[in-house]
Scaffold this motif. Sequence first.
Motif, PDB file in Angstrom:
ATOM      1  N   HIS A   7      21.940  10.081   3.702  1.00 16.01           N
ATOM      2  CA  HIS A   7      21.997  11.354   4.421  1.00 16.01           C
ATOM      3  C   HIS A   7      23.381  11.972   4.348  1.00 16.01           C
ATOM      4  O   HIS A   7      24.356  11.302   4.034  1.00 16.01           O
ATOM      5  N   PHE A  45      17.145  14.605  12.871  1.00 13.25           N
ATOM      6  CA  PHE A  45      16.990  14.371  11.441  1.00 13.25           C
ATOM      7  C   PHE A  45      16.252  15.542  10.813  1.00 13.25           C
ATOM      8  O   PHE A  45      15.182  15.925  11.274  1.00 13.25           O
ATOM      9  N   GLU A  47      14.336  16.346   7.530  1.00 19.20           N
ATOM     10  CA  GLU A  47      13.741  15.615   6.412  1.00 19.20           C
ATOM     11  C   GLU A  47      13.647  16.537   5.203  1.00 19.20           C
ATOM     12  O   GLU A  47      12.982  17.580   5.260  1.00 19.20           O
ATOM     13  N   THR A  51      16.269  13.528   0.464  1.00 19.24           N
ATOM     14  CA  THR A  51      17.238  12.879   1.345  1.00 19.24           C
ATOM     15  C   THR A  51      17.089  13.448   2.748  1.00 19.24           C
ATOM     16  O   THR A  51      16.086  14.100   3.054  1.00 19.24           O
ATOM     17  N   LYS A  52      18.051  13.176   3.604  1.00 20.53           N
ATOM     18  CA  LYS A  52      18.025  13.695   4.973  1.00 20.53           C
ATOM     19  C   LYS A  52      19.347  14.384   5.276  1.00 20.53           C
ATOM     20  O   LYS A  52      20.380  14.042   4.704  1.00 20.53           O
ATOM     21  N   GLU A  54      21.525  14.961   8.805  1.00 16.74           N
ATOM     22  CA  GLU A  54      21.583  14.633  10.221  1.00 16.74           C
ATOM     23  C   GLU A  54      22.479  15.647  10.910  1.00 16.74           C
ATOM     24  O   GLU A  54      23.602  15.876  10.485  1.00 16.74           O
ATOM     25  N   HIS A 112      19.038   4.641  12.168  1.00 17.10           N
ATOM     26  CA  HIS A 112      17.756   4.254  11.574  1.00 17.10           C
ATOM     27  C   HIS A 112      17.414   2.794  11.848  1.00 17.10           C
ATOM     28  O   HIS A 112      16.548   2.218  11.190  1.00 17.10           O
TER      29      HIS A 112
END
Length: 134
Positions: A7, A45, A47, A51-52, A54, A112
Amino acid sequence: MIGRLNHVAIAVPDLAAATALYRDGLGANVSEPQALPEHGVTVVFVELPNTKVELLEPLGADSPIGKFLESNASGGMHHICYEVDDIIAARDHLSAQGARVLGTGEPKIGAHGKPVLFLHPKDFNGTLVELEQV
Ligand code: CO
């Protein structure tokens, strides 16, 4: 050693506004806010297919992103997170090459539920690097 980009984290002064920007403006799937008192942040988060992102808002008086937001009032990129298979091996390898691990040097459990460590930005071209064991 280095794996996928897990992320990119962006510090934000107003999590609700940032959530709306990504959800309504960019059409992204955005999670419910999650308070992480041990890390001094509330996180959302975003999505993405590969990828992510944050979004981090300070939580508590001595949040690690409080100072960052004092000098970046509208928010900014705070850190980037790379996946590793073995966080202890990665830490020891990097430490042996002079990279500084922040805090106690021992992994904490991250957002996570997996072990994470942070590396000093001065050792990584001005970028705070998070390693996450996956
Ligand atoms: Co992170």
